[in-house]
Design an enzyme around this catalytic site. Structure first.
Site, PDB file in Angstrom:
ATOM      1  N   ASP A  18       4.697   0.552  -7.964  1.00  0.00           N
ATOM      2  CA  ASP A  18       4.409   1.367  -9.141  1.00  0.00           C
ATOM      3  C   ASP A  18       4.249   2.838  -8.765  1.00  0.00           C
ATOM      4  O   ASP A  18       3.819   3.638  -9.585  1.00  0.00           O
ATOM      5  CB  ASP A  18       3.151   0.858  -9.862  1.00  0.00           C
ATOM      6  CG  ASP A  18       1.921   0.873  -8.978  1.00  0.00           C
ATOM      7  OD1 ASP A  18       2.077   0.828  -7.741  1.00  0.00           O
ATOM      8  OD2 ASP A  18       0.784   0.919  -9.510  1.00  0.00           O
TER       9      ASP A  18
ATOM     10  N   ASP B   3       0.849  -1.188   0.000  1.00  0.00           N
ATOM     11  CA  ASP B   3       0.000   0.000   0.000  1.00  0.00           C
ATOM     12  C   ASP B   3       0.888   1.243   0.000  1.00  0.00           C
ATOM     13  O   ASP B   3       1.711   1.426   0.902  1.00  0.00           O
ATOM     14  CB  ASP B   3      -0.895   0.002   1.245  1.00  0.00           C
ATOM     15  CG  ASP B   3      -2.036   1.006   1.126  1.00  0.00           C
ATOM     16  OD1 ASP B   3      -1.815   2.087   0.541  1.00  0.00           O
ATOM     17  OD2 ASP B   3      -3.134   0.726   1.642  1.00  0.00           O
TER      18      ASP B   3
END
Length: 245
Positions: free
Chosen positions: A185, A149
């Site tokens: 990412d 996360d």
């Protein structure tokens, strides 16, 4: 409002990297939990919170898997696509999935059962406590953290897993020469990861240049596809546990 999973501050002295929201599992997931948990789920003693690990309660990987073999631990295994693929394609190695969300663990059990793998176990637990308490020192060959996360809002950066207090926990669990593999990412998180590990005394970079090449053992998951579809670059990082003194 305090996170109900934080429990007494005695064992949660920093924000956890997740918010464990309650959510109803599907009928199939409920069946998987009731029918497969005894086979795949590692029983652990809790402490202050539902996902905590009581200090002093350690599992023996050899007893857990019934053999001596290289052990890979995936932190934040989600629905288990990467770790089930690894367990299926590497039968000579053992694998441990660490996740806090029961629906993901249930899905992992279902896929593992369908694949007929017996070299995979699951832990429902807060990852730092698993590394600090549950796993014996030097017992792990690789730790994977793929697409954690990102907590992309600045005020939430304190919840990011890869922070200065994380490398010592990973270093404790890893054997000398073991590898910590990271992927994200989110560019700013990738930079933070690289800065944190650059300052970690127990690790050295296992790559040259700015970023590591994509880890071939990482199967493409929904998280990676989502990032690519949004035009974000995937950043890999690999670090090697330096010898203990």
């Amino acid at each position: 409002m305090p996170d109900p999973d934080d429990g007494p501050r005695r064992f949660r002295d920093r924000p956890v990297s997740f918010v464990r929201r309650s959510g109803r599992m599907s009928d199939g997931q409920e069946r998987a939990w009731s029918e497969l948990a005894d086979r795949y789920l590692v029983p652990v003693e809790r402490d202050a919170a539902a996902t905590s690990i009581r200090p002093g309660t350690t599992v023996d990987p050899v007893a857990l898997f019934g053999r001596t073999a290289p052990l890979t631990v995936e932190i934040g295994s989600g629905q288990g696509h990467a770790i089930v693929h690894a367990a299926t394609t590497r039968p000579g190695e053992d694998h441990l999935a660490v996740e806090v969300f029961r629906a993901g663990l249930a899905r992992t059990m279902l896929d593992a059962d369908r694949a007929g793998v017996d070299n995979l176990r699951l832990v429902e637990g807060n990852a730092p406590e698993v590394l600090e308490h549950l796993l014996p020192e030097g017992s792990v060959d690789e730790v994977w953290i793929f697409f954690p996360d990102p907590w992309h809002k600045s005020r939430h950066h304190k919840r990011r897993l890869i922070a200065p207090d994380f490398p010592p926990l990973a270093a404790r669990a890893l054997r000398d020469g073991g590898r910590l593999r990271l992927a994200t990412d989110w560019q700013d998180y990738a930079v933070q990861m690289r800065e944190v590990l650059a300052d970690a005394a127990d690790f050295r970079a296992g790559f040259e240049g700015e970023w590591a090449p994509r880890y071939e053992g990482r199967v493409m998951t929904a998280f990676e596809r989502k990032g690519l579809a949004k035009g974000r670059e995937i950043r890999d990082l690999t670090y090697v546990r330096t010898p203990r003194r």
